[in-house]
Design a protein around this motif. Structure first.
Motif, PDB file in Angstrom:
ATOM      1  N   GLY A  88       3.454   5.229 -12.981  1.00  0.00           N
ATOM      2  CA  GLY A  88       4.465   5.273 -11.938  1.00  0.00           C
ATOM      3  C   GLY A  88       3.813   5.148 -10.577  1.00  0.00           C
ATOM      4  N   PHE A  89       4.607   5.243  -9.534  1.00  0.00           N
ATOM      5  CA  PHE A  89       4.055   5.074  -8.189  1.00  0.00           C
ATOM      6  C   PHE A  89       3.292   6.313  -7.765  1.00  0.00           C
ATOM      7  CE2 PHE A  89       4.114   5.494  -3.609  1.00  0.00           C
ATOM      8  CZ  PHE A  89       3.533   4.292  -3.256  1.00  0.00           C
ATOM      9  N   LYS A  90       2.038   6.091  -7.431  1.00  0.00           N
ATOM     10  CA  LYS A  90       1.185   7.126  -6.858  1.00  0.00           C
ATOM     11  C   LYS A  90       0.349   6.448  -5.776  1.00  0.00           C
ATOM     12  CE  LYS A  90       0.573  10.069 -10.968  1.00  0.00           C
ATOM     13  NZ  LYS A  90       1.864  10.107 -11.391  1.00  0.00           N
ATOM     14  N   PRO A  91       0.357   6.987  -4.559  1.00  0.00           N
ATOM     15  CA  PRO A  91      -0.390   6.345  -3.479  1.00  0.00           C
ATOM     16  C   PRO A  91      -1.865   6.127  -3.800  1.00  0.00           C
ATOM     17  CG  PRO A  91       1.059   8.015  -2.583  1.00  0.00           C
ATOM     18  CD  PRO A  91       1.125   8.139  -4.074  1.00  0.00           C
ATOM     19  N   ARG A  92      -2.470   6.996  -4.600  1.00  0.00           N
ATOM     20  CA  ARG A  92      -3.900   6.847  -4.905  1.00  0.00           C
ATOM     21  C   ARG A  92      -4.186   5.578  -5.703  1.00  0.00           C
ATOM     22  NH1 ARG A  92      -2.933  11.014  -9.089  1.00  0.00           N
ATOM     23  NH2 ARG A  92      -3.467  10.010 -11.048  1.00  0.00           N
ATOM     24  N   ILE A  93      -3.168   4.999  -6.327  1.00  0.00           N
ATOM     25  CA  ILE A  93      -3.345   3.735  -7.042  1.00  0.00           C
ATOM     26  C   ILE A  93      -3.528   2.599  -6.039  1.00  0.00           C
ATOM     27  CG2 ILE A  93      -2.213   2.045  -8.547  1.00  0.00           C
ATOM     28  CD1 ILE A  93      -0.805   4.447  -9.902  1.00  0.00           C
ATOM     29  N   LEU A  94      -2.806   2.667  -4.918  1.00  0.00           N
ATOM     30  CA  LEU A  94      -2.835   1.595  -3.927  1.00  0.00           C
ATOM     31  C   LEU A  94      -3.941   1.757  -2.884  1.00  0.00           C
ATOM     32  CD1 LEU A  94       0.977   1.124  -3.287  1.00  0.00           C
ATOM     33  CD2 LEU A  94      -0.505  -0.114  -4.860  1.00  0.00           C
ATOM     34  N   ARG A  95      -4.480   2.954  -2.730  1.00  0.00           N
ATOM     35  CA  ARG A  95      -5.486   3.174  -1.690  1.00  0.00           C
ATOM     36  C   ARG A  95      -6.686   2.236  -1.817  1.00  0.00           C
ATOM     37  NH1 ARG A  95      -6.131   4.053   3.326  1.00  0.00           N
ATOM     38  NH2 ARG A  95      -8.102   4.992   3.840  1.00  0.00           N
ATOM     39  N   PRO A  96      -7.253   2.008  -3.016  1.00  0.00           N
ATOM     40  CA  PRO A  96      -8.424   1.112  -3.112  1.00  0.00           C
ATOM     41  C   PRO A  96      -8.125  -0.347  -2.760  1.00  0.00           C
ATOM     42  CG  PRO A  96      -8.235   2.465  -5.086  1.00  0.00           C
ATOM     43  CD  PRO A  96      -6.988   2.674  -4.289  1.00  0.00           C
ATOM     44  N   VAL A  97      -6.862  -0.751  -2.796  1.00  0.00           N
ATOM     45  CA  VAL A  97      -6.515  -2.147  -2.522  1.00  0.00           C
ATOM     46  C   VAL A  97      -5.805  -2.313  -1.181  1.00  0.00           C
ATOM     47  CG1 VAL A  97      -6.434  -2.839  -4.941  1.00  0.00           C
ATOM     48  CG2 VAL A  97      -4.366  -1.979  -3.844  1.00  0.00           C
ATOM     49  N   SER A  98      -6.004  -1.359  -0.290  1.00  0.00           N
ATOM     50  CA  SER A  98      -5.288  -1.417   0.981  1.00  0.00           C
ATOM     51  C   SER A  98      -6.102  -2.017   2.118  1.00  0.00           C
ATOM     52  CB  SER A  98      -4.820  -0.014   1.381  1.00  0.00           C
ATOM     53  OG  SER A  98      -5.930   0.811   1.641  1.00  0.00           O
ATOM     54  N   SER A  99      -7.370  -2.308   1.904  1.00  0.00           N
ATOM     55  CA  SER A  99      -8.219  -2.669   3.037  1.00  0.00           C
ATOM     56  C   SER A  99      -8.160  -4.137   3.455  1.00  0.00           C
ATOM     57  CB  SER A  99      -9.668  -2.279   2.754  1.00  0.00           C
ATOM     58  OG  SER A  99     -10.159  -3.029   1.679  1.00  0.00           O
ATOM     59  N   SER A 100      -7.520  -5.009   2.678  1.00  0.00           N
ATOM     60  CA  SER A 100      -7.400  -6.406   3.110  1.00  0.00           C
ATOM     61  C   SER A 100      -6.014  -6.942   2.787  1.00  0.00           C
ATOM     62  CB  SER A 100      -8.468  -7.285   2.453  1.00  0.00           C
ATOM     63  OG  SER A 100      -8.090  -7.644   1.145  1.00  0.00           O
ATOM     64  N   ARG A 101      -5.619  -7.944   3.532  1.00  0.00           N
ATOM     65  CA  ARG A 101      -4.290  -8.536   3.353  1.00  0.00           C
ATOM     66  C   ARG A 101      -4.129  -9.137   1.960  1.00  0.00           C
ATOM     67  NH1 ARG A 101       0.041 -10.909   6.404  1.00  0.00           N
ATOM     68  NH2 ARG A 101       1.468 -11.515   4.779  1.00  0.00           N
ATOM     69  N   CYS A 102      -5.175  -9.793   1.466  1.00  0.00           N
ATOM     70  CA  CYS A 102      -5.092 -10.405   0.137  1.00  0.00           C
ATOM     71  C   CYS A 102      -4.877  -9.347  -0.936  1.00  0.00           C
ATOM     72  CB  CYS A 102      -6.349 -11.216  -0.162  1.00  0.00           C
ATOM     73  SG  CYS A 102      -6.542 -12.648   0.901  1.00  0.00           S
ATOM     74  N   GLN A 103      -5.575  -8.225  -0.819  1.00  0.00           N
ATOM     75  CA  GLN A 103      -5.407  -7.149  -1.786  1.00  0.00           C
ATOM     76  C   GLN A 103      -4.021  -6.520  -1.669  1.00  0.00           C
ATOM     77  OE1 GLN A 103      -8.902  -4.872  -0.632  1.00  0.00           O
ATOM     78  NE2 GLN A 103      -9.842  -5.336  -2.612  1.00  0.00           N
ATOM     79  N   ARG A 104      -3.558  -6.342  -0.447  1.00  0.00           N
ATOM     80  CA  ARG A 104      -2.219  -5.763  -0.260  1.00  0.00           C
ATOM     81  C   ARG A 104      -1.143  -6.689  -0.808  1.00  0.00           C
ATOM     82  NH1 ARG A 104      -4.614  -4.488   4.635  1.00  0.00           N
ATOM     83  NH2 ARG A 104      -3.481  -6.115   5.747  1.00  0.00           N
ATOM     84  N   ASP A 105      -1.301  -8.008  -0.610  1.00  0.00           N
ATOM     85  CA  ASP A 105      -0.328  -8.956  -1.171  1.00  0.00           C
ATOM     86  C   ASP A 105      -0.263  -8.834  -2.690  1.00  0.00           C
ATOM     87  OD1 ASP A 105       0.417  -9.965   1.289  1.00  0.00           O
ATOM     88  OD2 ASP A 105      -0.867 -11.748   1.151  1.00  0.00           O
ATOM     89  N   ALA A 106      -1.432  -8.760  -3.328  1.00  0.00           N
ATOM     90  CA  ALA A 106      -1.478  -8.631  -4.791  1.00  0.00           C
ATOM     91  C   ALA A 106      -0.836  -7.315  -5.231  1.00  0.00           C
ATOM     92  CB  ALA A 106      -2.919  -8.719  -5.282  1.00  0.00           C
TER      93      ALA A 106
END
Length: 164
Positions: A88-106
């Motif tokens: 389910g949604f947990k912010p800690r899942i998204l934290r490692p992929v937040s540092s670049s636009r390409c990662q955030r898009d994915a």
């Protein structure tokens, strides 16, 4: 009716729009430089022909790098999607992929496919990211970090997260 193949291609393009747009731009530049090199060669100007051939080859190398980045983002998308489905949604899942636009898009596409797009969008917004934040945070802080092995490894070889 869309086939599985066209859906897969569409998803692959949507996961990493910037690397794909850059690939198209570099392909055009490579072709233009190659055509100019050919014209300069025909006119007998070997030096300029060599310069344009080198530029064409460098742009072609850039195409490979962009597609390697796109493939890495796709793998990251699949990993984030599977993790969101499982936990389910947990912010800690998204934290490692937040540092670049390409990662955030994915990550946003993965969240969209699992029903968590609004939460993911809100999370990235709370971190201060907007549509114009394109370059990775580390590159903004230090442009020479682009050549650091850690940056190259994290860009082209994403690690498994500890949440899985």
């Amino acid at each position: 009716m869309r086939t599985r193949f066209t859906e897969a291609i569409s998803r692959y393009v949507r996961v990493a729009p910037f690397p794909h747009m850059t690939t198209i731009s570099m392909a055009g530049l490579s072709l233009l430089c190659g055509a100019e090199a050919s014209l300069e060669s025909d006119s007998g100007n070997r030096f300029l022909a060599a310069v344009f051939w080198v530029l064409s080859a460098l742009f072609a190398w850039g195409i490979l790098l962009c597609q390697a980045d796109a493939l890495s983002r796709f793998r990251e998308f699949e990993r984030v999607r599977a993790t969101l489905r499982r936990y389910g949604f947990k912010p800690r899942i998204l934290r490692p992929v937040s540092s670049s636009r390409c990662q955030r898009d994915a990550a946003l596409l993965a969240a969209s496919e699992t029903g968590f797009r609004a939460q993911a969008h809100r999370y990235f917004r709370e971190l201060g990211y907007r549509w114009y934040h394109i370059l990775p945070d580390r590159i903004v802080a230090n442009p020479l970090y682009f050549f650091h092995p850690d940056f190259l490894r994290s860009t082209f070889l994403p690690r498994r997260s500890t949440q899985e």
